[in-house]
Enzyme design. Sequence first.
Site, mmCIF file in Angstrom:
data_model
loop_
_atom_site.group_PDB
_atom_site.id
_atom_site.type_symbol
_atom_site.label_atom_id
_atom_site.label_comp_id
_atom_site.label_asym_id
_atom_site.label_seq_id
_atom_site.Cartn_x
_atom_site.Cartn_y
_atom_site.Cartn_z
ATOM 1 N N THR A 103 0.987 -1.261 -0.081
ATOM 2 C CA THR A 103 0.265 0.056 0.007
ATOM 3 C C THR A 103 0.983 1.109 0.185
ATOM 4 O OG1 THR A 103 -1.676 -1.004 1.242
ATOM 5 C CG2 THR A 103 -1.707 1.196 1.180
ATOM 6 N N LYS A 181 -6.768 2.075 -3.583
ATOM 7 C CA LYS A 181 -6.312 1.597 -2.252
ATOM 8 C C LYS A 181 -6.305 2.493 -1.250
ATOM 9 C CE LYS A 181 -4.615 -1.115 0.962
ATOM 10 N NZ LYS A 181 -5.825 -2.045 1.784
#
Length: 307
Positions: A103, A181
Site C-alpha cells: 500500500t 487502495k
Amino acid sequence: MAPQLAWIGLGNMGRGMCKNLVEKGQLDKPLIIFNRTLQRAYDLQSTLPSGKSTVAPDISDVISKSDIIFTCLGDDAAIKETIDTISKTSNGIKGKLFVDCSTVHPDTTNALASTLSSHGADFVACPVFGAPAMADAGQLVCVLAGPGDAVKKVLPYCKGVMGRANIDFSDQPHGKATLLKIIGNTFILNMVETLSEGHTIAEKSGLGTENLHQFIETMFPGPYTAYSGRLMSGDYHKRQEPLFAVDLARKDAKHALDLANTHGARMKDVEVADGHLEDVQKHSGKNGDIAGIYGAVRYESGLKFEN
C-alpha cells in the site's frame, strides 16, 4: 512450463498470502520466500507443507531463480529500496514479472513501473483490501492494474487463491490500483473513528457499549461489527503485534491528505482521525494499532485510554 513464483516481504499480510499461494495456487515448484529478517522466512516455512517452499538467502538469489516475483512491503521507502536493489542485480530482470501488493502512494507505484519497464521487466500493481485474518483465510479483495497481458498472468493467483474477489483495472495506469487502495483505506479509517466516537458517547451517556454493539451487529454486519468487538474487548490496546500498525495507518492517511491537497479537495474526517492516530503513537509507540483511535477518543473525553 509453469512459472517459478517468489515472494518478498513477510509481514502480517504477506505471511497469509504466501500460505494460500502454497496451499491453493497449484504451484508445481516450491514457492521461493525472502524476508529482510531471514528468521521470519524460516519461521513461515516451518508452518507450510513440507517441500512446498524454499528460503532464499538474498534478493539476487530470488531474482535469478524466479519468473514472477510478488512484493508486499510496509511503506514507500521499503519498496523503492527493494526495487532499486532488484534493478541492479547482475543477471538483469528482463522478461520477469513483478507484482507489488504494497500500500503506497500512486506516484510511487507509477515510478516503480517506470523503473522496472526501463530494465525490460513487466509490472502489475496489486494492492489488496482486507485484514490479516482475511489474508490467512484467502478472503482478500485484489485490485490489479497494468498491461492486460501481464494482469492475466497474475489473475490465477488472486480470486480463489489469495482472495475472494478481484477488481480488474487491466490496461489502466498502474497507479490507479493504489489510488483506489489509498482512498479505500480512508473508509476504514473513518469507520474506526465513527465507532470510537460512538462507543465513547454510549459509555458516557449511559446507553452502554453492549447496547450499541447490538445495533451495530444488526445494522452493519461485517467489518463494523468486527471492529466494534475489538474495541469492546480491549484488543485495541492488548495486542503484542498490531493488526494494522499505527505508523502504517498514518502513512496511508498522509497519502490520502496529500492526494486531496494536490487535487484541491479536503478530507476533514481523515484529518480528525489522523490527529487521533498521532495520539495513539504518543501513547503506544510502534505497537499502536489503528483501533487505538478508540483509546485516543476516550482519553480526550475524560476516560482512561484503556477500557
